[in-house]
Design an enzyme around this catalytic site. Structure first.
Site, PDB file in Angstrom:
ATOM      1  N   ALA A 244     -38.942  21.279  -0.227  1.00 42.91           N
ATOM      2  CA  ALA A 244     -37.874  22.087  -0.818  1.00 42.91           C
ATOM      3  C   ALA A 244     -38.411  23.501  -1.024  1.00 42.91           C
ATOM      4  O   ALA A 244     -39.630  23.709  -1.074  1.00 42.91           O
ATOM      5  CB  ALA A 244     -37.435  21.481  -2.143  1.00 42.91           C
TER       6      ALA A 244
ATOM      7  N   GLY B  16     -39.858  17.432   0.232  1.00 47.16           N
ATOM      8  CA  GLY B  16     -38.500  17.226   0.734  1.00 47.16           C
ATOM      9  C   GLY B  16     -38.469  17.076   2.251  1.00 47.16           C
ATOM     10  O   GLY B  16     -37.584  16.419   2.793  1.00 47.16           O
TER      11      GLY B  16
ATOM     12  N   GLU C  20     -39.207  13.585   2.869  1.00 47.82           N
ATOM     13  CA  GLU C  20     -38.033  12.816   2.421  1.00 47.82           C
ATOM     14  C   GLU C  20     -36.882  12.941   3.420  1.00 47.82           C
ATOM     15  O   GLU C  20     -36.166  11.975   3.674  1.00 47.82           O
ATOM     16  CB  GLU C  20     -37.617  13.308   1.029  1.00 47.82           C
ATOM     17  CG  GLU C  20     -38.626  12.890  -0.041  1.00 47.82           C
ATOM     18  CD  GLU C  20     -38.457  13.614  -1.369  1.00 47.82           C
ATOM     19  OE1 GLU C  20     -38.194  14.840  -1.366  1.00 47.82           O
ATOM     20  OE2 GLU C  20     -38.596  12.966  -2.426  1.00 47.82           O
TER      21      GLU C  20
ATOM     22  N   GLU D 288     -45.797  17.043  -4.246  1.00 51.31           N
ATOM     23  CA  GLU D 288     -45.163  17.607  -5.447  1.00 51.31           C
ATOM     24  C   GLU D 288     -46.090  17.582  -6.656  1.00 51.31           C
ATOM     25  O   GLU D 288     -46.055  18.474  -7.506  1.00 51.31           O
ATOM     26  CB  GLU D 288     -43.867  16.834  -5.772  1.00 51.31           C
ATOM     27  CG  GLU D 288     -42.724  17.088  -4.794  1.00 51.31           C
ATOM     28  CD  GLU D 288     -42.712  16.133  -3.607  1.00 51.31           C
ATOM     29  OE1 GLU D 288     -43.755  15.482  -3.325  1.00 51.31           O
ATOM     30  OE2 GLU D 288     -41.663  16.036  -2.949  1.00 51.31           O
TER      31      GLU D 288
HETATM   32  N1  CO8 Z   1     -41.187  26.533  -0.168  1.00 56.12           N
HETATM   33  C1  CO8 Z   1     -41.178  27.871   0.020  1.00 56.12           C
HETATM   34  N2  CO8 Z   1     -42.037  28.523   0.847  1.00 56.12           N
HETATM   35  C2  CO8 Z   1     -42.962  27.776   1.498  1.00 56.12           C
HETATM   36  C3  CO8 Z   1     -43.034  26.389   1.323  1.00 56.12           C
HETATM   37  C4  CO8 Z   1     -42.101  25.750   0.445  1.00 56.12           C
HETATM   38  N3  CO8 Z   1     -42.057  24.411   0.258  1.00 56.12           N
HETATM   39  N4  CO8 Z   1     -44.055  25.922   2.074  1.00 56.12           N
HETATM   40  C5  CO8 Z   1     -44.591  26.993   2.696  1.00 56.12           C
HETATM   41  N5  CO8 Z   1     -43.937  28.121   2.353  1.00 56.12           N
HETATM   42  C6  CO8 Z   1     -44.200  29.493   2.815  1.00 56.12           C
HETATM   43  C7  CO8 Z   1     -45.463  30.066   2.190  1.00 56.12           C
HETATM   44  O1  CO8 Z   1     -45.192  30.573   0.915  1.00 56.12           O
HETATM   45  C8  CO8 Z   1     -45.825  31.129   3.200  1.00 56.12           C
HETATM   46  O2  CO8 Z   1     -45.007  32.259   2.989  1.00 56.12           O
HETATM   47  P1  CO8 Z   1     -45.656  33.741   3.088  1.00 56.12           P
HETATM   48  O3  CO8 Z   1     -46.095  33.857   4.515  1.00 56.12           O
HETATM   49  O4  CO8 Z   1     -44.529  34.629   2.735  1.00 56.12           O
HETATM   50  O5  CO8 Z   1     -46.798  33.752   2.127  1.00 56.12           O
HETATM   51  C9  CO8 Z   1     -45.399  30.521   4.530  1.00 56.12           C
HETATM   52  O6  CO8 Z   1     -44.478  29.483   4.208  1.00 56.12           O
HETATM   53  C10 CO8 Z   1     -46.561  29.891   5.295  1.00 56.12           C
HETATM   54  O7  CO8 Z   1     -47.207  28.998   4.432  1.00 56.12           O
HETATM   55  P2  CO8 Z   1     -48.794  29.060   4.144  1.00 56.12           P
HETATM   56  O8  CO8 Z   1     -49.301  30.430   4.300  1.00 56.12           O
HETATM   57  O9  CO8 Z   1     -49.023  28.390   2.831  1.00 56.12           O
HETATM   58  O10 CO8 Z   1     -49.314  28.177   5.355  1.00 56.12           O
HETATM   59  P3  CO8 Z   1     -50.636  27.297   5.394  1.00 56.12           P
HETATM   60  O11 CO8 Z   1     -50.777  26.857   6.808  1.00 56.12           O
HETATM   61  O12 CO8 Z   1     -51.785  28.002   4.777  1.00 56.12           O
HETATM   62  O13 CO8 Z   1     -50.321  26.013   4.477  1.00 56.12           O
HETATM   63  C11 CO8 Z   1     -48.960  24.197   3.692  1.00 56.12           C
HETATM   64  C12 CO8 Z   1     -49.324  25.121   4.883  1.00 56.12           C
HETATM   65  C13 CO8 Z   1     -50.132  23.282   3.388  1.00 56.12           C
HETATM   66  C14 CO8 Z   1     -47.774  23.349   4.159  1.00 56.12           C
HETATM   67  C15 CO8 Z   1     -48.602  25.048   2.464  1.00 56.12           C
HETATM   68  O14 CO8 Z   1     -47.654  26.021   2.864  1.00 56.12           O
HETATM   69  C16 CO8 Z   1     -48.013  24.254   1.339  1.00 56.12           C
HETATM   70  O15 CO8 Z   1     -48.737  23.587   0.631  1.00 56.12           O
HETATM   71  N6  CO8 Z   1     -46.680  24.332   1.137  1.00 56.12           N
HETATM   72  C17 CO8 Z   1     -46.016  23.725   0.032  1.00 56.12           C
HETATM   73  C18 CO8 Z   1     -45.879  22.235   0.244  1.00 56.12           C
HETATM   74  C19 CO8 Z   1     -45.209  21.610  -0.964  1.00 56.12           C
HETATM   75  O16 CO8 Z   1     -45.686  21.670  -2.061  1.00 56.12           O
HETATM   76  N7  CO8 Z   1     -44.045  20.968  -0.719  1.00 56.12           N
HETATM   77  C20 CO8 Z   1     -43.290  20.304  -1.752  1.00 56.12           C
HETATM   78  C21 CO8 Z   1     -42.280  21.226  -2.331  1.00 56.12           C
HETATM   79  S1  CO8 Z   1     -41.421  20.504  -3.690  1.00 56.12           S
HETATM   80  C22 CO8 Z   1     -40.339  19.458  -2.965  1.00 56.12           C
HETATM   81  O17 CO8 Z   1     -40.233  19.365  -1.777  1.00 56.12           O
HETATM   82  C23 CO8 Z   1     -39.493  18.646  -3.887  1.00 56.12           C
HETATM   83  C24 CO8 Z   1     -38.396  17.952  -3.100  1.00 56.12           C
HETATM   84  C25 CO8 Z   1     -37.311  17.584  -4.026  1.00 56.12           C
HETATM   85  C26 CO8 Z   1     -36.010  17.535  -3.261  1.00 56.12           C
HETATM   86  C27 CO8 Z   1     -34.890  17.700  -4.156  1.00 56.12           C
HETATM   87  C28 CO8 Z   1     -33.617  17.979  -3.381  1.00 56.12           C
HETATM   88  C29 CO8 Z   1     -32.408  17.871  -4.204  1.00 56.12           C
END
Ligand code: CO8
Length: 262
Positions: free
Chosen positions: A70, A113, A116, A136
């Protein structure tokens, strides 16, 4: 089909009349699932659901990410009431109303998400670079769109608990061994291989495919006894379709069946 801001939709995918592709398209944020993106996904799926030409839908991302979860930017300051008013959960629930098979074709990250969403599809084909997880816990929350439930059913309690409590990822092969992923293929040929599977399903009798999907899904909702009863009724129901007659006659006549979806 209308055009969307956050997804790309292709009907007649690879010139196949019965296969459609939905591609998540927010590459700069690894396809983070914003509210708008999820609304568009559901709108596109309903439109494909209503289109009698479409028999199988492939949902995919890009080489780097299926979806990294998400949109954290949208959630960081949210209150519980914001979450309720946003009504994202209603959008997610609607995924379950799609009766046509949806195959998740996953390369790169399928996290939070994103994992999911992949698990909400009927099965997952993964490129060998794919990584799955529910991270998460690392950002102070827990899965909210089925991660604790679907991952546990797929992996069993022990592996799911490890994944959910640590936030660590599973690679494609681990996910396949555990039953989360149906098949692992080379990342470069993910869409080609998924398309080959989609074609096989698209050539089957659509009514039987729908009833089979419903029956398999019912196994997650009910007791074995009730599930068997549900299956049997769907089995009987196929005998009211012309495609069942066509399928069995074609077998006996040693020819390929031609299914019309009736
Ligand atoms: N949301 C927003 N932006 C994101 C997300 C995300 N989930 N994931 C990555 N990005 C963005 C980064 O901020 C970055 O942006 P910028 O270039 O502007 O800094 C860009 O994408 C590239 O990401 P990274 O530089 O971090 O790339 P890496 O290769 O270094 O890392 C990862 C990749 C490991 C995937 C890392 O980006 C990461 O950990 N992302 C977050 C993963 C995460 O925590 N996901 C869970 C989110 S919470 C959730 O999903 C709850 C679901 C509930 C659903 C409810 C629906 C009703």
């Amino acid at each position: 089909m209308k055009t969307f801001d956050n997804i790309l939709v292709t009907k007649n995918y690879r010139d196949h009349q019965h296969v459609a592709l939905v591609q998540l398209n927010r590459p700069k944020v690894l396809n983070a699932l914003s509210t708008d993106l999820m609304r568009e996904v559901v709108e596109a799926l309903f439109s494909l659901e209503d289109d009698r030409d479409v028999r199988v839908i492939i949902l995919t991302g890009n080489d780097r990410a299926f979806a990294a979860g998400a949109d954290i930017g949208q959630m960081v300051e949210a209150t519980p009431i914001d979450q309720i008013n946003d009504n994202r959960f209603r959008t997610w629930k609607q995924l379950a109303l799609i009766t046509k098979p949806i195959i998740a074709a996953v390369n790169g990250f399928a996290l939070g998400g994103g994992c999911e969403l992949a698990m909400s599809c009927d099965f997952i084909v993964a490129g060998d670079s794919a990584r799955f997880g529910q991270p998460e816990i690392k950002i102070g929350t827990i899965p909210g769109a089925g991660g604790t439930q679907r991952l546990t059913r797929a992996l069993g309690k022990s592996k799911a608990m490890l994944a959910v409590l640590t936030g660590e990822m599973l690679d494609a092969y681990e996910a396949e061994r555990a039953g989360l992923v149906a098949r692992v293929v080379p990342a470069e040929t993910l869409l080609q291989e998924t398309f080959e599977i989609a074609k096989v399903i698209a050539n089957r009798a659509p009514v039987a495919v729908r009833l089979a999907k419903e029956a398999v899904n019912m196994s997650f909702e009910t007791s074995l006894k009730d599930g068997m009863e549900y299956e049997r009724r769907n089995f009987y129901l196929t005998f009211s379709s012309q495609d069942q007659k066509e399928g069995m006659r074609a077998f006996l006549e040693k020819r390929e069946p031609k299914y019309e979806g009736n």
